[in-house]
Each structure stands twice: as structure tokens, then as C-alpha cells.
Design an enzyme around this catalytic site. Sequence first.
Site, PDB file in Angstrom:
ATOM      1  N   GLY A  51       2.689 -10.265   9.064  1.00 62.40           N
ATOM      2  CA  GLY A  51       2.634 -11.595   9.695  1.00 62.40           C
ATOM      3  C   GLY A  51       1.487 -11.683  10.692  1.00 62.40           C
ATOM      4  O   GLY A  51       0.632 -10.796  10.751  1.00 62.40           O
ATOM      5  N   TYR A  68      10.514   6.242   2.923  1.00 63.60           N
ATOM      6  CA  TYR A  68       9.506   6.221   3.997  1.00 63.60           C
ATOM      7  C   TYR A  68       8.822   7.570   4.183  1.00 63.60           C
ATOM      8  O   TYR A  68       7.715   7.638   4.701  1.00 63.60           O
ATOM      9  CB  TYR A  68      10.131   5.722   5.308  1.00 63.60           C
ATOM     10  N   ILE A 102       7.598   9.406   1.878  1.00 64.59           N
ATOM     11  CA  ILE A 102       6.434   9.598   1.009  1.00 64.59           C
ATOM     12  C   ILE A 102       5.218   8.803   1.484  1.00 64.59           C
ATOM     13  O   ILE A 102       4.118   8.986   0.987  1.00 64.59           O
ATOM     14  CB  ILE A 102       6.729   9.270  -0.479  1.00 64.59           C
ATOM     15  N   ARG A 103       5.411   7.875   2.427  1.00 65.52           N
ATOM     16  CA  ARG A 103       4.220   7.128   2.858  1.00 65.52           C
ATOM     17  C   ARG A 103       3.818   7.421   4.315  1.00 65.52           C
ATOM     18  O   ARG A 103       2.778   6.970   4.772  1.00 65.52           O
ATOM     19  CB  ARG A 103       4.412   5.623   2.642  1.00 65.52           C
ATOM     20  N   MET A 142       9.539   4.238  -3.629  1.00 68.38           N
ATOM     21  CA  MET A 142       8.963   2.913  -3.362  1.00 68.38           C
ATOM     22  C   MET A 142       8.410   2.276  -4.624  1.00 68.38           C
ATOM     23  O   MET A 142       8.162   2.954  -5.620  1.00 68.38           O
ATOM     24  CB  MET A 142       7.892   3.016  -2.302  1.00 68.38           C
ATOM     25  N   GLU A 193      12.452   1.067  -6.025  1.00 68.16           N
ATOM     26  CA  GLU A 193      13.259   0.146  -5.193  1.00 68.16           C
ATOM     27  C   GLU A 193      13.369  -1.268  -5.773  1.00 68.16           C
ATOM     28  O   GLU A 193      14.340  -1.971  -5.517  1.00 68.16           O
ATOM     29  CB  GLU A 193      12.689   0.073  -3.775  1.00 68.16           C
ATOM     30  N   ARG A 204       7.877  -2.056  -5.048  1.00 60.80           N
ATOM     31  CA  ARG A 204       8.544  -3.360  -4.965  1.00 60.80           C
ATOM     32  C   ARG A 204       8.515  -4.075  -6.308  1.00 60.80           C
ATOM     33  O   ARG A 204       9.522  -4.506  -6.824  1.00 60.80           O
ATOM     34  CB  ARG A 204       7.778  -4.208  -3.963  1.00 60.80           C
ATOM     35  N   ASP A 225       2.001   1.353  -3.540  1.00 62.23           N
ATOM     36  CA  ASP A 225       2.622   1.004  -4.822  1.00 62.23           C
ATOM     37  C   ASP A 225       1.623   0.994  -5.980  1.00 62.23           C
ATOM     38  O   ASP A 225       2.017   0.818  -7.123  1.00 62.23           O
ATOM     39  CB  ASP A 225       3.262  -0.394  -4.741  1.00 62.23           C
ATOM     40  N   THR A 272      -2.630   0.447  -0.884  1.00 61.14           N
ATOM     41  CA  THR A 272      -1.295   0.117  -1.360  1.00 61.14           C
ATOM     42  C   THR A 272      -0.638   1.349  -1.917  1.00 61.14           C
ATOM     43  O   THR A 272      -1.165   1.968  -2.840  1.00 61.14           O
ATOM     44  CB  THR A 272      -1.312  -0.941  -2.487  1.00 61.14           C
TER      45      THR A 272
HETATM   46  N1  LIG Z   1      -2.064 -15.418   1.759  1.00 61.71           N
HETATM   47  C1  LIG Z   1      -2.364 -14.881   2.945  1.00 61.71           C
HETATM   48  N2  LIG Z   1      -3.308 -15.455   3.730  1.00 61.71           N
HETATM   49  C2  LIG Z   1      -3.620 -14.913   4.922  1.00 61.71           C
HETATM   50  N3  LIG Z   1      -3.054 -13.810   5.426  1.00 61.71           N
HETATM   51  C3  LIG Z   1      -2.115 -13.195   4.706  1.00 61.71           C
HETATM   52  C4  LIG Z   1      -1.710 -13.693   3.428  1.00 61.71           C
HETATM   53  N4  LIG Z   1      -0.749 -12.883   2.947  1.00 61.71           N
HETATM   54  C5  LIG Z   1      -0.557 -11.918   3.874  1.00 61.71           C
HETATM   55  N5  LIG Z   1      -1.382 -12.090   4.928  1.00 61.71           N
HETATM   56  C6  LIG Z   1      -1.459 -11.272   6.129  1.00 61.71           C
HETATM   57  O1  LIG Z   1      -1.862  -9.952   5.764  1.00 61.71           O
HETATM   58  C7  LIG Z   1      -1.172  -8.982   6.538  1.00 61.71           C
HETATM   59  C8  LIG Z   1      -0.531  -7.963   5.661  1.00 61.71           C
HETATM   60  O2  LIG Z   1       0.226  -8.570   4.612  1.00 61.71           O
HETATM   61  P1  LIG Z   1       1.496  -7.841   3.970  1.00 61.71           P
HETATM   62  O3  LIG Z   1       2.498  -7.559   5.049  1.00 61.71           O
HETATM   63  O4  LIG Z   1       1.929  -8.622   2.813  1.00 61.71           O
HETATM   64  O5  LIG Z   1       0.973  -6.404   3.559  1.00 61.71           O
HETATM   65  P2  LIG Z   1      -0.057  -5.956   2.457  1.00 61.71           P
HETATM   66  O6  LIG Z   1      -1.433  -6.051   2.968  1.00 61.71           O
HETATM   67  O7  LIG Z   1       0.225  -6.702   1.198  1.00 61.71           O
HETATM   68  O8  LIG Z   1       0.278  -4.421   2.327  1.00 61.71           O
HETATM   69  P3  LIG Z   1       1.530  -3.748   1.576  1.00 61.71           P
HETATM   70  O9  LIG Z   1       1.849  -4.573   0.387  1.00 61.71           O
HETATM   71  O10 LIG Z   1       1.027  -2.428   1.173  1.00 61.71           O
HETATM   72  O11 LIG Z   1       2.600  -3.664   2.549  1.00 61.71           O
HETATM   73  C9  LIG Z   1      -0.167  -9.736   7.400  1.00 61.71           C
HETATM   74  O12 LIG Z   1      -0.670  -9.790   8.717  1.00 61.71           O
HETATM   75  C10 LIG Z   1      -0.090 -11.108   6.773  1.00 61.71           C
HETATM   76  O13 LIG Z   1       0.123 -12.135   7.726  1.00 61.71           O
HETATM   77  O1  LIG Z   2       7.112  -1.459   5.751  1.00 58.06           O
HETATM   78  P1  LIG Z   2       8.262  -2.272   5.307  1.00 58.06           P
HETATM   79  O2  LIG Z   2       8.179  -3.638   5.865  1.00 58.06           O
HETATM   80  O3  LIG Z   2       9.563  -1.614   5.476  1.00 58.06           O
HETATM   81  O4  LIG Z   2       8.043  -2.492   3.750  1.00 58.06           O
HETATM   82  C1  LIG Z   2       8.283  -1.583   2.773  1.00 58.06           C
HETATM   83  C2  LIG Z   2       7.456  -1.987   1.591  1.00 58.06           C
HETATM   84  O5  LIG Z   2       6.106  -1.665   1.787  1.00 58.06           O
HETATM   85  C3  LIG Z   2       5.618  -0.917   0.693  1.00 58.06           C
HETATM   86  O6  LIG Z   2       5.564   0.428   1.066  1.00 58.06           O
HETATM   87  C4  LIG Z   2       4.201  -1.336   0.329  1.00 58.06           C
HETATM   88  O7  LIG Z   2       4.155  -2.618  -0.132  1.00 58.06           O
HETATM   89  C5  LIG Z   2       6.627  -1.160  -0.428  1.00 58.06           C
HETATM   90  O8  LIG Z   2       6.687  -0.138  -1.359  1.00 58.06           O
HETATM   91  C6  LIG Z   2       7.889  -1.328   0.345  1.00 58.06           C
HETATM   92  O9  LIG Z   2       8.798  -2.158  -0.315  1.00 58.06           O
HETATM   93 MG   LIG Z   3       1.633  -6.420  -0.386  1.00 57.73          MG
END
Ligand SMILES: Nc1ncnc2c1ncn2[C@@H]1O[C@H](COP(=O)(O)OP(=O)(O)OP(=O)(O)O)[C@@H](O)[C@H]1O
Ligand SMILES: O=P(O)(O)OC[C@H]1O[C@](O)(CO)[C@@H](O)[C@@H]1O
Ligand SMILES: [Mg+2]
Length: 486
Positions: A163, A375, A377-378, A261, A317, A263, A218, A216
Site C-alpha cells: 500500500g 515465511y 523460505i523467503r 508459497m 498456498e 498465491r 513466486d 518475486t
Molecule cells: N497498480 C498499482 N499502481 C501503483 N502502485 C501499485 C499498484 N499495485 C501495487 N502498487 C504498490 O506497489 C507496492 C507493492 O505492491 P504489492 O504489495 O502488491 O507487492 P508486489 O510488488 O506485487 O510484491 P509481491 O507480490 O512479491 O509481494 C505497494 O506499495 C503498492 O501500493
Molecule cells: O507478506 P505477506 O503480506 O504476508 O504476503 C505473503 C505473500 O507474499 C508472497 O510471498 C509474494 O507475493 C506470496 O507468496 C504470499 O502469498
Molecule cells: Mg504481487
Amino acid sequence: MESNYEMKVSEGPFGYILEDVPHVSDYIPDLPTYPNPLRSNPAYSVVKQYFVDMDDTVPQKIVVHKDTPRGVHFRRAGIRQKVYFNSDEVNACIVTCGGLCPGLNTVIREIVHSLDYMYGVSKVLGIDGGYRGFYAKNTVNLTPKLVNDIHKRGGTILGTSRGGHDTMKIVDSIQDRGINQVYIIGGDGTLRGAAVIYEEVRRRGLKVSVAGIPKTIDNDIPVIDRSFGFDTAVEEAQRAINAAHVEAESAENGIGVVKLMGRYSGFIAMYATLASRDVDCCLIPESPFYLQGKGGLLEFIEKRLKENGHMVIVIAEGAGQDLLKEETERANEEKDASGNKLLQDVGLWISQKIKDHFAREGKMTLTLKYIDPTYMIRAIPSNASDNVYCTLLAQSAVHGAMAGYTGFTSGLVNGRHTYIPFNRVTEGQNQVVITDRMWARLLSSTNQPSFMSQKQIDESMEEDDPPTQLLDDCQDETSINENETT
Ligand SMILES: Nc1ncnc2c1ncn2[C@@H]1O[C@H](COP(=O)(O)OP(=O)(O)OP(=O)(O)O)[C@@H](O)[C@H]1O
Ligand SMILES: O=P(O)(O)OC[C@H]1O[C@](O)(CO)[C@@H](O)[C@@H]1O
Ligand SMILES: [Mg+2]
């Protein structure tokens, strides 16, 4: 904020397509250039052809037929003859966002070291706690000394968050602080955020390079061969699978259930299963399964216990979430701060279903142990091979930013480091293709049912997916990225 990323595409003979990355000179004319300082770096100047030819590109598809068009290419990453930033002028920053992944600290370390040791850049700011750190937190000065040992630790020294992405506030902060190189390490969400930051930077006409490093656990980011940390995660998962196997083997009708992990993509579960050889059944989000009746999971468990006296089940998961939803008669609508759907614990659920079934039927007494190392593994440091990979990804990003490229992520494509436009890595999701050869290898190694009816197989063959390994026989045997190598 919606992304309006404009692709920079050029075409050549025989169906050659270059999906190029933007450059600061695309929107700021007459920028001065400088000779690359690596010219006089003793480590590099002995290397023959250490500058990348401007015309070097890397094909996305390397298995071709005599008459296939040359197809999509990406710009090859690496050192350029000219740079668009003077060393003293650079004011860089690094941010890590999203979930943890082994290797984050290695990438941070290597960006700082490359900027300093290769390009003489000493101003590198660390943004604290993800995107919101740009406007809500203090920054930290990153020096080679400060980051020297961090690759030995898991997590990210900068902190991370979900966020809090506010494009205007982030770009205001970039502008106010005079930052001109932004290194963003994160997953699909983060890179979507990076794309809109790049667009806003460009709209304001700022000479700022925005570079991404895809992260990532995943392995769900498309185009790239694999994501950093994946190898480490699969290796660590072996420890949990081994424990589950030892427990299962030592009990009468022992079952070990391990949740990993993944998703939406079951790569960790699939590769951990293939690596271990102790797993009897692997369940992933891409492959629907059912419990009861002929050909169902419970029938298979009974058969395997009768044959072997024990079994190990690995479950990603995100697998079986549809069954959980049916069962609990409610969809879990909860989301995390970034808008990702929160999943119900499928490992606990399936363990209980197995126990209940065998208790109710009075068929056999079993001992089930559920291990949840998700958790673990990451949160560990990256292994040797991921460390090297992280180093090269970080160095590529630095060379690209110094050369003036922007709106790109560094990434490995068919074993070569490349610059990929943001929208190519955010437009879809890399998933295990269950009609591909790798999943077939898994099924034959565990000898589990596919849980698919002939009708489902026919339907999935007809889907608009890229051609499959089983169908067109053109898989790069060493690559992990199922979708792109098929
Ligand atoms: N469509 C988007 N536009 C702008 N910012 C975004 C958008 N989607 C996600 N973000 C921002 O990117 C950051 C990371 O997003 P998110 O929590 O989905 O993790 P991620 O980068 O996908 O990594 P992971 O999937 O490995 O957890 C957050 O601060 C979120 O607010
Ligand atoms: O860090 P959080 O918010 O617990 O999220 C866990 C998620 O993040 C990931 O590690 C990466 O997207 C997923 O495999 C898992 O579902
Ligand atoms: Mg993501």
C-alpha cells in the site's frame, strides 16, 4: 493512477521486432553525454568488447523453425560507451516494496557498490519502508561501507511495505530531493507503481532514470527466465519436505503435509517437488483438484498409503481455494493494503479434511503432520547462485540508468541480461502451464493423478495460451519460465 505507458517498438527484416525501453533523451532534447568512466577502470579495460554494441538485442523466443519470423527482441543490458549522467551529478535512491524475497539485500548492496566503484557516484539514498517512505519517512545515506555485509542477511535493510503508493507525492519527493536515478526493487504491484512514477516523471520533463529490478518469490513475473530468490526458496523448501518425509516414514500410515508459497503460481511447489523426489502429491493453484470419489485426492491417498505406508503432500498456498470457498460458503474478500486478496489456510484445511475422512470411514489409522515453512523460505539470505544473479541484475540496472534508459526493468531472458519495458512485465502473470512438459514431468515423477477429466484437458488445449511444450516440442530444457519458453 492508471498507467498510460507508451511502447517504443521498431521493426526490422524477417519479422524482427524490438520492444525497446524509453530514454531520457526521448523527451529532453540536446542532453550532453560523457565517455563511460569504465574506460579507465583496470578491471574492465582488459575485457575485449566490454562495451555492449548499441544494436545488440536478445530474442524472446530462441527455439525457432526455419521459417518462423524473428519475433520480439529486447535491448541487451550492459555497459555503454556514452553515459548521460556525470558522476558528480548523480543523486540516486533505492526502494524495496512488497513481500520479502531472498537476495533483496544483495541487490541493494550491489547497486551502491556499482554506482560507487564503477561510476564514482557517492550520493545514494535509501528510502525507508517501501513507497510511502518517499513522503512519510526519513532517508538513509547508503555507502559502500554501510552495505558491505548486508548480503549475508535475509530481509531488506531498507524495510518494505504494502500500500501507500501516492504517485504525485512520490514524484514531488523525487523532485524536491533532486533525485535523478530511482532504483525500485519489487514484484508486479511495485513495477506497476514504478511505471506510473516513470510516466509522471516524464510528464514533468525531469531528467530522472526510473529503473526496476523484478522481485518475486513466486516466480510469477512474465518474460524473465526466473526471479532472484527463487532458487534459494526452492532449496530451503527441501528442508521442510525432508522433515515431512522423515516424520511420515517413521509412523504407521504417516502423512506429511507441507504448505509452500505461491498465491497464483505454483512454481515453488512444482520445483521443490521435482527436486526432492520424496513427494507423492503436489497441488498447485493452476491445477484444480477434488477430494471425494473416483480419481479424487482421498482415493489417491488411500492407495498410496496401502502401497508405501507413508506419503508426502506439497501444497501451494493458492491451491484449492475454490474448494475452501465452497466449503465455508463464503469467499474471503479480505485484501491486504496493496489490494492483493488474502488467502485462507489451505494447508490446515486439507490436513483436517484428510484426518476427518479416514477417521469417519474407519478405514485406517493415520498420523498426519502439517509443516508450514512459508515465511521461512523467503526470510533467509540468498544462496550462492542467487547472489551472483542479484549482482548481475543490479549491475545491469546501474549501467542502464547511467546510459540514460528509463521506464525499464533489468531481467534475464534466455540467459542474457536485458532491459525490458515496464508494461511487458506487468501485463500478465507467469503461471505453470499444466498442459506443458514440466508439469507432465512432475506428474510422472510423483505418479499422482492429474485430477483432470478428458473434457478439461481438451478445453485447456483449446485455450488461448501460448503453444504448449507437449504440443509444439520447443521447450528450452533449462529454463524455468514455462509460458515464455514453450
Ligand atoms: N497498480 C498499482 N499502481 C501503483 N502502485 C501499485 C499498484 N499495485 C501495487 N502498487 C504498490 O506497489 C507496492 C507493492 O505492491 P504489492 O504489495 O502488491 O507487492 P508486489 O510488488 O506485487 O510484491 P509481491 O507480490 O512479491 O509481494 C505497494 O506499495 C503498492 O501500493
Ligand atoms: O507478506 P505477506 O503480506 O504476508 O504476503 C505473503 C505473500 O507474499 C508472497 O510471498 C509474494 O507475493 C506470496 O507468496 C504470499 O502469498
Ligand atoms: Mg504481487
